[in-house]
Design a protein around this motif. Structure first.
Motif, PDB file in Angstrom:
ATOM      1  N   LEU A  23       0.817  -1.210   0.000  1.00 45.52           N
ATOM      2  CA  LEU A  23       0.000   0.000   0.000  1.00 45.52           C
ATOM      3  C   LEU A  23       0.851   1.261   0.000  1.00 45.52           C
ATOM      4  N   ALA A  24       1.876   1.294   0.851  1.00 44.19           N
ATOM      5  CA  ALA A  24       2.657   2.510   1.059  1.00 44.19           C
ATOM      6  C   ALA A  24       3.764   2.688   0.032  1.00 44.19           C
ATOM      7  N   GLY A  25       4.364   1.588  -0.389  1.00 40.66           N
ATOM      8  CA  GLY A  25       5.427   1.691  -1.376  1.00 40.66           C
ATOM      9  C   GLY A  25       6.784   2.035  -0.786  1.00 40.66           C
ATOM     10  N   GLU A  26       6.863   2.206   0.520  1.00 42.81           N
ATOM     11  CA  GLU A  26       8.125   2.533   1.174  1.00 42.81           C
ATOM     12  C   GLU A  26       8.227   1.751   2.474  1.00 42.81           C
ATOM     13  N   ARG A  27       9.416   1.271   2.774  1.00 46.88           N
ATOM     14  CA  ARG A  27       9.612   0.434   3.959  1.00 46.88           C
ATOM     15  C   ARG A  27       9.287   1.165   5.253  1.00 46.88           C
ATOM     16  N   GLY A  28       9.794   2.370   5.386  1.00 49.07           N
ATOM     17  CA  GLY A  28       9.562   3.125   6.619  1.00 49.07           C
ATOM     18  C   GLY A  28       8.088   3.400   6.856  1.00 49.07           C
ATOM     19  N   LEU A  29       7.393   3.776   5.804  1.00 46.85           N
ATOM     20  CA  LEU A  29       5.957   4.037   5.935  1.00 46.85           C
ATOM     21  C   LEU A  29       5.200   2.759   6.266  1.00 46.85           C
ATOM     22  N   ALA A  30       5.613   1.656   5.661  1.00 42.57           N
ATOM     23  CA  ALA A  30       4.960   0.371   5.940  1.00 42.57           C
ATOM     24  C   ALA A  30       5.160  -0.016   7.401  1.00 42.57           C
ATOM     25  N   GLU A  31       6.365   0.171   7.905  1.00 43.05           N
ATOM     26  CA  GLU A  31       6.622  -0.138   9.311  1.00 43.05           C
ATOM     27  C   GLU A  31       5.755   0.729  10.221  1.00 43.05           C
ATOM     28  N   ASP A  32       5.648   2.025   9.886  1.00 48.66           N
ATOM     29  CA  ASP A  32       4.809   2.926  10.677  1.00 48.66           C
ATOM     30  C   ASP A  32       3.345   2.501  10.641  1.00 48.66           C
ATOM     31  N   LEU A  33       2.873   2.104   9.456  1.00 46.89           N
ATOM     32  CA  LEU A  33       1.489   1.654   9.320  1.00 46.89           C
ATOM     33  C   LEU A  33       1.221   0.427  10.188  1.00 46.89           C
ATOM     34  N   VAL A  34       2.124  -0.541  10.150  1.00 47.28           N
ATOM     35  CA  VAL A  34       1.936  -1.764  10.935  1.00 47.28           C
ATOM     36  C   VAL A  34       1.969  -1.440  12.426  1.00 47.28           C
ATOM     37  N   GLN A  35       2.916  -0.616  12.840  1.00 51.19           N
ATOM     38  CA  GLN A  35       3.001  -0.261  14.255  1.00 51.19           C
ATOM     39  C   GLN A  35       1.718   0.417  14.726  1.00 51.19           C
ATOM     40  N   GLU A  36       1.249   1.379  13.956  1.00 50.14           N
ATOM     41  CA  GLU A  36       0.020   2.083  14.345  1.00 50.14           C
ATOM     42  C   GLU A  36      -1.173   1.135  14.361  1.00 50.14           C
ATOM     43  N   ALA A  37      -1.248   0.271  13.366  1.00 52.12           N
ATOM     44  CA  ALA A  37      -2.361  -0.679  13.305  1.00 52.12           C
ATOM     45  C   ALA A  37      -2.320  -1.661  14.474  1.00 52.12           C
ATOM     46  N   LEU A  38      -1.131  -2.125  14.847  1.00 52.49           N
ATOM     47  CA  LEU A  38      -1.035  -3.049  15.972  1.00 52.49           C
ATOM     48  C   LEU A  38      -1.387  -2.366  17.293  1.00 52.49           C
ATOM     49  N   VAL A  39      -1.031  -1.106  17.429  1.00 51.90           N
ATOM     50  CA  VAL A  39      -1.426  -0.376  18.638  1.00 51.90           C
ATOM     51  C   VAL A  39      -2.950  -0.276  18.708  1.00 51.90           C
ATOM     52  N   LYS A  40      -3.569   0.082  17.599  1.00 50.16           N
ATOM     53  CA  LYS A  40      -5.032   0.197  17.577  1.00 50.16           C
ATOM     54  C   LYS A  40      -5.697  -1.162  17.804  1.00 50.16           C
ATOM     55  N   THR A  41      -5.110  -2.220  17.260  1.00 45.92           N
ATOM     56  CA  THR A  41      -5.652  -3.559  17.471  1.00 45.92           C
ATOM     57  C   THR A  41      -5.518  -3.959  18.942  1.00 45.92           C
ATOM     58  N   TYR A  42      -4.397  -3.633  19.548  1.00 47.11           N
ATOM     59  CA  TYR A  42      -4.200  -3.947  20.959  1.00 47.11           C
ATOM     60  C   TYR A  42      -5.240  -3.242  21.823  1.00 47.11           C
ATOM     61  N   VAL A  43      -5.484  -1.964  21.529  1.00 45.22           N
ATOM     62  CA  VAL A  43      -6.472  -1.204  22.297  1.00 45.22           C
ATOM     63  C   VAL A  43      -7.864  -1.829  22.149  1.00 45.22           C
ATOM     64  N   ALA A  44      -8.163  -2.344  20.960  1.00 45.91           N
ATOM     65  CA  ALA A  44      -9.485  -2.912  20.696  1.00 45.91           C
ATOM     66  C   ALA A  44      -9.559  -4.416  20.976  1.00 45.91           C
ATOM     67  N   TRP A  45      -8.451  -5.019  21.390  1.00 44.69           N
ATOM     68  CA  TRP A  45      -8.376  -6.479  21.507  1.00 44.69           C
ATOM     69  C   TRP A  45      -9.517  -7.070  22.327  1.00 44.69           C
ATOM     70  N   ARG A  46      -9.808  -6.527  23.474  1.00 44.25           N
ATOM     71  CA  ARG A  46     -10.854  -7.081  24.329  1.00 44.25           C
ATOM     72  C   ARG A  46     -12.252  -6.863  23.741  1.00 44.25           C
ATOM     73  N   ARG A  47     -12.383  -5.862  22.872  1.00 41.63           N
ATOM     74  CA  ARG A  47     -13.684  -5.598  22.247  1.00 41.63           C
ATOM     75  C   ARG A  47     -13.924  -6.459  21.012  1.00 41.63           C
ATOM     76  N   LEU A  48     -12.857  -7.038  20.467  1.00 42.02           N
ATOM     77  CA  LEU A  48     -13.038  -7.888  19.293  1.00 42.02           C
ATOM     78  C   LEU A  48     -13.880  -9.092  19.699  1.00 42.02           C
ATOM     79  N   ARG A  49     -14.945  -9.312  18.992  1.00 43.87           N
ATOM     80  CA  ARG A  49     -15.840 -10.420  19.334  1.00 43.87           C
ATOM     81  C   ARG A  49     -15.149 -11.764  19.173  1.00 43.87           C
ATOM     82  N   ASP A  50     -14.351 -11.877  18.133  1.00 44.26           N
ATOM     83  CA  ASP A  50     -13.668 -13.131  17.844  1.00 44.26           C
ATOM     84  C   ASP A  50     -12.215 -12.822  17.502  1.00 44.26           C
TER      85      ASP A  50
END
Length: 169
Positions: A23-50
């Motif tokens: 999606l990003a086309g650049e390694r640094g941006l991809a790393e930032d995207l994954v880090q941000e997404a994992l933080v958001k997933t962690y925050v929502a982890w208990r709310r995820l139904r499955d």
């Protein structure tokens, strides 16, 4: 740490990074995207139904975060890149991949995400719709519009080129 999150993040990081990179086309941006997404997933982890749907949730976060980043004014500015020829002459596989990569980066983010999910990640239309948070019809139109744009720039050979790059229509 939420039960199962560390295992999820460790086991799926590579696949999430590859998706973010496409999606990003650049390694640094991809790393930032994954880090941000994992933080958001962690925050929502208990709310995820499955928790089995955590990867789809995280991919959706990567997609929506990337789209919101590209909407910012600073992302609209052109970034320097190597000169890429308009059209390769009898390109080998590596050249075709590089050429297609450059062309994919010119597509709008949602169209690029739809193509990557459908053809690189080999997801079905319903799976792609789930990740993008849209209807199957929207996925179909995004993919169709993206392929039309690629055909307009690359000609009808785009199907052959996409196939050489590991993606098929």
């Amino acid at each position: 740490m939420a039960d199962g999150f560390a295992e999820f993040a460790t086991s799926r990081h590579g696949a999430l990074y590859r998706y973010a990179y496409l999606l990003a086309g650049e390694r640094g941006l991809a790393e930032d995207l994954v880090q941000e997404a994992l933080v958001k997933t962690y925050v929502a982890w208990r709310r995820l139904r499955d928790p089995n749907n955590a990867e789809a949730y995280t991919r959706r976060v990567i997609t929506t975060t990337a789209i919101s980043w590209w909407r910012r004014k600073s992302w609209r500015a052109e970034r320097p890149n190597d000169d890429v020829p308009d059209r390769p002459a009898d390109a080998d596989d590596a050249t075709a991949r590089i050429w297609l990569w450059h062309e994919l980066q010119q597509l709008p983010p949602r169209q690029r995400a739809a193509l990557v999910l459908r053809y690189y990640e080999d997801m079905t239309e319903p799976q792609t719709a789930e990740v993008l948070g849209c209807s199957v019809g929207t996925v179909k139109s995004q993919v169709s519009d993206a392929l039309k744009k690629l055909r307009a720039r690359l000609g009808d050979d785009v199907v052959l080129i996409v196939g050489k790059a590991g993606m098929t229509e």
